[in-house]
Structure formats: structure tokens, C-alpha cells
Design a protein around this motif. Structure first.
Motif, PDB file in Angstrom:
ATOM      1  N   GLN A   8      -1.197   8.166  -5.596  1.00  0.00           N
ATOM      2  CA  GLN A   8      -2.136   7.581  -6.546  1.00  0.00           C
ATOM      3  C   GLN A   8      -1.329   6.960  -7.687  1.00  0.00           C
ATOM      4  O   GLN A   8      -0.330   7.523  -8.125  1.00  0.00           O
ATOM      5  CB  GLN A   8      -3.071   8.666  -7.089  1.00  0.00           C
ATOM      6  N   ASN A  26      -1.746  -1.303  -3.907  1.00  0.00           N
ATOM      7  CA  ASN A  26      -3.095  -0.813  -3.571  1.00  0.00           C
ATOM      8  C   ASN A  26      -4.173  -1.698  -4.201  1.00  0.00           C
ATOM      9  O   ASN A  26      -5.157  -1.207  -4.748  1.00  0.00           O
ATOM     10  CB  ASN A  26      -3.268   0.640  -4.000  1.00  0.00           C
ATOM     11  N   ASP A  27      -3.936  -3.011  -4.167  1.00  0.00           N
ATOM     12  CA  ASP A  27      -4.856  -3.998  -4.734  1.00  0.00           C
ATOM     13  C   ASP A  27      -5.059  -3.852  -6.237  1.00  0.00           C
ATOM     14  O   ASP A  27      -6.090  -4.259  -6.774  1.00  0.00           O
ATOM     15  CB  ASP A  27      -6.215  -3.969  -4.018  1.00  0.00           C
ATOM     16  N   GLN A  28      -4.086  -3.256  -6.934  1.00  0.00           N
ATOM     17  CA  GLN A  28      -4.142  -3.122  -8.382  1.00  0.00           C
ATOM     18  C   GLN A  28      -2.883  -3.721  -8.993  1.00  0.00           C
ATOM     19  O   GLN A  28      -1.771  -3.483  -8.501  1.00  0.00           O
ATOM     20  CB  GLN A  28      -4.233  -1.645  -8.798  1.00  0.00           C
ATOM     21  N   VAL A  41       0.864  -1.186   0.000  1.00  0.00           N
ATOM     22  CA  VAL A  41       0.000   0.000   0.000  1.00  0.00           C
ATOM     23  C   VAL A  41       0.894   1.226   0.000  1.00  0.00           C
ATOM     24  O   VAL A  41       1.844   1.323   0.778  1.00  0.00           O
ATOM     25  CB  VAL A  41      -0.925   0.014   1.244  1.00  0.00           C
ATOM     26  N   GLN A  63       0.730   5.709  -0.463  1.00  0.00           N
ATOM     27  CA  GLN A  63      -0.167   6.866  -0.343  1.00  0.00           C
ATOM     28  C   GLN A  63      -0.413   7.536  -1.692  1.00  0.00           C
ATOM     29  O   GLN A  63      -1.467   8.097  -1.922  1.00  0.00           O
ATOM     30  CB  GLN A  63       0.411   7.890   0.647  1.00  0.00           C
TER      31      GLN A  63
END
Length: 139
Positions: free
Chosen positions: A93, A121-123, A89, A91
Motif C-alpha cells: 500500500q 497503482n494508478d496514483q 503495480v 502489492q
């Protein structure tokens, strides 16, 4: 003088489109250059009228050519990989064209070393391993 300048700018922008569009029709890997040219031309027109459109179109084509989408085999490879046990994860984008932070570990793609991937970030993210620039985010 102003009318002459406008006519020159329109002729230049038409000439650029005549060169860019047929080339794009021959090779689908150049779609990002065409998209970049169109986006640059639109942005340039807002700022500088026809002259801005011509200049923006050229700049957009150059920028778009740099970030070509990866081939389907690379996307299929990344989609087939298991998700990591520890989620990553950040911060920031995740944006195509922007580099990933150095804290994100990129995994090389054996079939095509021009690309690497990470799950952030789960992408699933495909990036250029040299510059760490995001090339595609798989949804």
C-alpha cells in the motif's frame, strides 16, 4: 508527588504549544509539524496521561516536520505529466512516510530536485528521491 508531576507535565505541554503554534502561524510549511505535535500529544495522552501527551507532542512535532508537503508548483508539475504507457503495480500500500520499493522508478522534478515522482497503482506519488519516502499521494 503525583500532583506535582502532573502540574509539571501540563506546564510543559502548554509551553510546547506556545512555542509551536505561533511558529506555525508564521510559516505554513510547518503545518505538518503542528499536525504531528497534535497527533503525538493525543496518542501520548492515551498511553501515558499528561506526561505521555507532552512527550508524544514533542515526538510528533519532530516526525511531522520531516514530511512537509511539497510546494504547489511541484504538485502542478506532477499533475501535468502524462501517464506512463506501462502501468506500475505493486502489492504494498502506498503510504505517506513509507518508502517506495526499489523496483519503482522515480522521475526527478527539474524545478525542485528535493522531489521526484512516479505513477504507481494508478496514483501519482511524490517522493524524496534520496530516501524514496512518499511525501504526498495526489488523488
Amino acid at each position: 508527588m503525583k500532583a506535582m508531576l502532573l502540574k509539571s507535565a501540563v506546564a510543559l505541554s502548554l509551553g510546547i504549544g506556545a512555542v509551536t503554534l505561533p511558529a506555525a502561524a508564521e510559516d505554513t510549511s510547518r503545518n505538518s509539524a503542528v499536525t504531528g505535535a497534535a497527533g503525538g500529544a493525543a496518542a501520548g495522552a492515551v498511553v501515558g496521561g499528561p506526561v505521555g501527551a507532552a512527550v508524544g507532542g514533542v515526538a510528533g512535532a519532530i516526525a511531522g516536520a520531516v514530511i512537509d508537503p511539497p510546494p504547489p508548483k511541484v504538485i502542478a508539475y506532477v499533475e501535468a505529466q502524462p501517464l506512463p504507457t506501462q502501468p506500475v503495480v505493486i502489492q504494498e500500500q502506498i503510504v505517506v512516510g513509507k518508502p517506495l520499493p526499489e523496483t519503482v522508478v522515480l522521475t526527478p522534478i527539474p524545478e525542485d530536485t528535493r522531489y521526484a515522482y512516479a505513477v504507481v497503482n494508478d496514483q501519482r506519488v511524490i517522493a524524496d528521491p534520496k530516501s524514496r519516502t512518499v511525501v504526498q499521494v495526489i488523488q
